[in-house]
Design an enzyme around this catalytic site. Structure first.
Site, PDB file in Angstrom:
ATOM      1  N   HIS A 195     129.690  20.619 106.345  1.00 33.76           N
ATOM      2  CA  HIS A 195     128.229  20.652 106.358  1.00 33.76           C
ATOM      3  C   HIS A 195     127.777  21.961 105.720  1.00 33.76           C
ATOM      4  O   HIS A 195     128.349  23.025 105.989  1.00 33.76           O
ATOM      5  CB  HIS A 195     127.736  20.560 107.802  1.00 33.76           C
ATOM      6  CG  HIS A 195     126.266  20.736 107.947  1.00 33.76           C
ATOM      7  ND1 HIS A 195     125.361  20.095 107.121  1.00 33.76           N
ATOM      8  CD2 HIS A 195     125.539  21.477 108.818  1.00 33.76           C
ATOM      9  CE1 HIS A 195     124.139  20.441 107.489  1.00 33.76           C
ATOM     10  NE2 HIS A 195     124.214  21.275 108.503  1.00 33.76           N
ATOM     11  N   CYS A 211     121.955  17.282 111.757  1.00 30.95           N
ATOM     12  CA  CYS A 211     122.842  17.600 110.631  1.00 30.95           C
ATOM     13  C   CYS A 211     124.199  16.921 110.745  1.00 30.95           C
ATOM     14  O   CYS A 211     124.925  16.818 109.754  1.00 30.95           O
ATOM     15  CB  CYS A 211     123.040  19.107 110.529  1.00 30.95           C
ATOM     16  SG  CYS A 211     121.523  19.972 110.132  1.00 30.95           S
ATOM     17  N   ASN A 216     120.475  23.599 103.109  1.00 34.07           N
ATOM     18  CA  ASN A 216     120.954  22.695 104.151  1.00 34.07           C
ATOM     19  C   ASN A 216     120.137  21.403 104.085  1.00 34.07           C
ATOM     20  O   ASN A 216     118.955  21.396 104.431  1.00 34.07           O
ATOM     21  CB  ASN A 216     120.797  23.386 105.517  1.00 34.07           C
ATOM     22  CG  ASN A 216     121.228  22.504 106.671  1.00 34.07           C
ATOM     23  OD1 ASN A 216     121.473  21.312 106.510  1.00 34.07           O
ATOM     24  ND2 ASN A 216     121.322  23.094 107.846  1.00 34.07           N
TER      25      ASN A 216
HETATM   26  N1  ACO Z   1     114.445  37.141 105.529  1.00 36.07           N
HETATM   27  C1  ACO Z   1     114.616  38.460 105.811  1.00 36.07           C
HETATM   28  N2  ACO Z   1     114.974  38.880 107.040  1.00 36.07           N
HETATM   29  C2  ACO Z   1     115.167  37.959 107.988  1.00 36.07           C
HETATM   30  C3  ACO Z   1     114.990  36.579 107.757  1.00 36.07           C
HETATM   31  C4  ACO Z   1     114.617  36.186 106.454  1.00 36.07           C
HETATM   32  N3  ACO Z   1     114.435  34.898 106.093  1.00 36.07           N
HETATM   33  N4  ACO Z   1     115.244  35.916 108.878  1.00 36.07           N
HETATM   34  C5  ACO Z   1     115.578  36.815 109.792  1.00 36.07           C
HETATM   35  N5  ACO Z   1     115.521  38.067 109.277  1.00 36.07           N
HETATM   36  C6  ACO Z   1     115.824  39.333 109.929  1.00 36.07           C
HETATM   37  C7  ACO Z   1     115.664  39.252 111.420  1.00 36.07           C
HETATM   38  O1  ACO Z   1     114.328  39.468 111.809  1.00 36.07           O
HETATM   39  C8  ACO Z   1     116.578  40.358 111.884  1.00 36.07           C
HETATM   40  O2  ACO Z   1     115.941  41.604 111.750  1.00 36.07           O
HETATM   41  P1  ACO Z   1     116.159  42.774 112.840  1.00 36.07           P
HETATM   42  O3  ACO Z   1     117.634  43.091 112.769  1.00 36.07           O
HETATM   43  O4  ACO Z   1     115.250  43.850 112.329  1.00 36.07           O
HETATM   44  O5  ACO Z   1     115.754  42.164 114.135  1.00 36.07           O
HETATM   45  C9  ACO Z   1     117.723  40.315 110.883  1.00 36.07           C
HETATM   46  O6  ACO Z   1     117.202  39.640 109.715  1.00 36.07           O
HETATM   47  C10 ACO Z   1     118.934  39.545 111.390  1.00 36.07           C
HETATM   48  O7  ACO Z   1     118.486  38.320 111.977  1.00 36.07           O
HETATM   49  P2  ACO Z   1     119.490  37.262 112.572  1.00 36.07           P
HETATM   50  O8  ACO Z   1     118.730  36.055 113.026  1.00 36.07           O
HETATM   51  O9  ACO Z   1     120.398  37.929 113.554  1.00 36.07           O
HETATM   52  O10 ACO Z   1     120.314  36.900 111.243  1.00 36.07           O
HETATM   53  P3  ACO Z   1     121.644  36.108 111.077  1.00 36.07           P
HETATM   54  O11 ACO Z   1     122.645  36.951 110.439  1.00 36.07           O
HETATM   55  O12 ACO Z   1     122.038  35.385 112.336  1.00 36.07           O
HETATM   56  O13 ACO Z   1     121.227  35.013 109.995  1.00 36.07           O
HETATM   57  C11 ACO Z   1     120.655  32.685 109.924  1.00 36.07           C
HETATM   58  C12 ACO Z   1     120.206  34.095 110.290  1.00 36.07           C
HETATM   59  C13 ACO Z   1     120.899  32.634 108.441  1.00 36.07           C
HETATM   60  C14 ACO Z   1     119.593  31.702 110.323  1.00 36.07           C
HETATM   61  C15 ACO Z   1     121.981  32.355 110.658  1.00 36.07           C
HETATM   62  O14 ACO Z   1     121.867  32.724 112.005  1.00 36.07           O
HETATM   63  C16 ACO Z   1     122.372  30.895 110.602  1.00 36.07           C
HETATM   64  O15 ACO Z   1     122.720  30.385 109.568  1.00 36.07           O
HETATM   65  N6  ACO Z   1     122.379  30.220 111.745  1.00 36.07           N
HETATM   66  C17 ACO Z   1     122.902  28.844 111.858  1.00 36.07           C
HETATM   67  C18 ACO Z   1     122.013  27.820 111.251  1.00 36.07           C
HETATM   68  C19 ACO Z   1     122.670  26.477 111.445  1.00 36.07           C
HETATM   69  O16 ACO Z   1     123.874  26.312 111.273  1.00 36.07           O
HETATM   70  N7  ACO Z   1     121.960  25.475 111.870  1.00 36.07           N
HETATM   71  C20 ACO Z   1     122.642  24.223 112.247  1.00 36.07           C
HETATM   72  C21 ACO Z   1     122.353  23.127 111.411  1.00 36.07           C
HETATM   73  S1  ACO Z   1     120.648  22.803 111.297  1.00 36.07           S
HETATM   74  C22 ACO Z   1     120.311  21.214 112.002  1.00 36.07           C
HETATM   75  O17 ACO Z   1     121.071  20.611 112.675  1.00 36.07           O
HETATM   76  C23 ACO Z   1     118.930  20.684 111.806  1.00 36.07           C
END
Ligand code: ACO
Length: 325
Positions: free
Chosen positions: A252, A112, A282
């Site tokens: 980004h 990214c 993204n």
């Molecule tokens: N739909 C519904 N529920 C979900 C989903 C979904 N798609 N995904 C996860 N959950 C649930 C989880 O199972 C968890 O449930 P639990 O509390 O019962 O265990 C809850 O939601 C919270 O999960 P987290 O993973 O802690 O959620 P978070 O708030 O961290 O959000 C996300 C997840 C959106 C992926 C976030 O962590 C994020 O954006 N991370 C960074 C991504 C990023 O920047 N990537 C870098 C660039 S990518 C590249 O370089 C290729």
């Protein structure tokens, strides 16, 4: 000599994948995706669309905006990690598609953050007088690398391409670029596959779970917020700027909450932050140049304004550029 943005362009595939569509596929909800990411829909490349076909359209727009022909270019750099082939590079294919030859054309892989790395390389060539016009493209089809049953990844990624022409200018342009990498985080975010359609066995990567894009989202989130905070502080300090002296943040587009944290660090109101992720998701290396082009074309970004571009992604790799447009 400065490398100044002389033209920009972008391309998004026609096909839309909405949160409602995803609700039908996996255990997720529109409310969860919007609240946790800020995304409502993303664009998905069609069977006949590739990094190169999308890049070509974005590049042609950027050249037109710069009032240049492809023959004026001295170099082509494509930031991508999802090209059809390992080689020839997407940049060589794009060069041929644009009808030029002989000038150096190569890919840069920093997930990214790839567009920031490509921009930094181009800046060095223009700054030292070895090139006058360089085409820098960011293009990816990461939605293709996601396991269609993995709700952790399919809600985030979309496909697209963005392009920028940098041209030598004596008065202003890119003031500084700042790049960092940290390979020790490889197990938090990555993909075993350059492109699922080029699997040597002829199979799609579902046969091998490790081939799909993997991400430990919440751990990536924490590192991204911390590193981007350090990065923007470093960028301002290097240019002897204070918070509040920027006109636009072009981040980004990974997650609204990450962007809000960076804007807060810069004391920038969200009205000064260019956001496209609501309808693009993204798009990896394409995300910064798409956002840049959108805000230039709709008239928000004006000549003479001070911009901060930044991105963070797999590797980990992250980078920024401080630019007078
Ligand atoms: N739909 C519904 N529920 C979900 C989903 C979904 N798609 N995904 C996860 N959950 C649930 C989880 O199972 C968890 O449930 P639990 O509390 O019962 O265990 C809850 O939601 C919270 O999960 P987290 O993973 O802690 O959620 P978070 O708030 O961290 O959000 C996300 C997840 C959106 C992926 C976030 O962590 C994020 O954006 N991370 C960074 C991504 C990023 O920047 N990537 C870098 C660039 S990518 C590249 O370089 C290729």
């Amino acid at each position: 000599m400065f490398a100044r943005i002389s033209g920009t362009g972008h391309y998004l595939p026609n096909a839309r994948l909405t949160n409602q569509d995803l609700e039908q596929r996996v255990d997720t909800s529109d409310a969860w995706i919007r609240e946790r990411t800020g995304i409502r829909e993303r664009r998905i490349a069609g069977a006949d669309e590739t990094v190169v076909t999308m890049s070509k359209i974005a590049a042609q727009q950027a050249l037109q905006a710069a009032q240049l022909d492809a023959a004026d270019l001295d170099m082509i750099i494509v930031a991508t990690t999802s090209a059809e082939r390992a080689f020839p590079s997407a940049a060589c294919e794009l060069q041929h598609a644009l009808g030029v030859t002989e000038i150096p054309a190569f890919d840069v892989g920093a997930a990214c953050a790839g567009f920031m790395f490509a921009t930094s390389i181009a800046d060095q060539y223009i700054r030292n007088g070895q090139a006058r016009h360089i085409l820098v493209v960011g293009a990816d089809v990461l939605a293709r690398l996601c396991n269609p049953n993995d709700r952790n990844t399919i809600v985030l990624f979309g496909d697209g391409a963005g392009a920028m022409v940098l041209s030598a200018n004596e008065t202003c342009g890119i003031h500084s670029t700042h790049l960092h990498s940290a390979g020790e985080f490889a197990d938090l975010l990555g993909s075993g596959h350059a492109n699922p359609r080029s699997d040597a066995s002829g199979q799609v990567p579902g046969a091998n779970e490790e081939a799909w894009l993997y991400m430990k989202g919440s751990e990536v989130f924490k590192v991204a917020v911390k590193k981007l905070s350090q990065l923007v502080t470093e960028t301002l300090a290097h240019n002897q700027l204070e918070q509040g002296q920027l006109d636009w943040l072009i981040p980004h587009q990974a997650n609204r909450r990450i962007i809000e944290a960076t804007a807060k660090k810069l004391s920038m109101p969200m009205e000064r932050v260019v956001m496209t992720l609501e309808y693009t998701g993204n798009t990896s290396a394409a995300s910064v140049p798409i956002a840049l082009d959108v805000a230039i074309r709709d008239g928000r970004i004006q000549r003479g304004q001070r911009l901060l571009l930044e991105a963070f992604g797999g590797g980990f790799a992250w980078g920024s550029a401080l630019v007078t447009y």
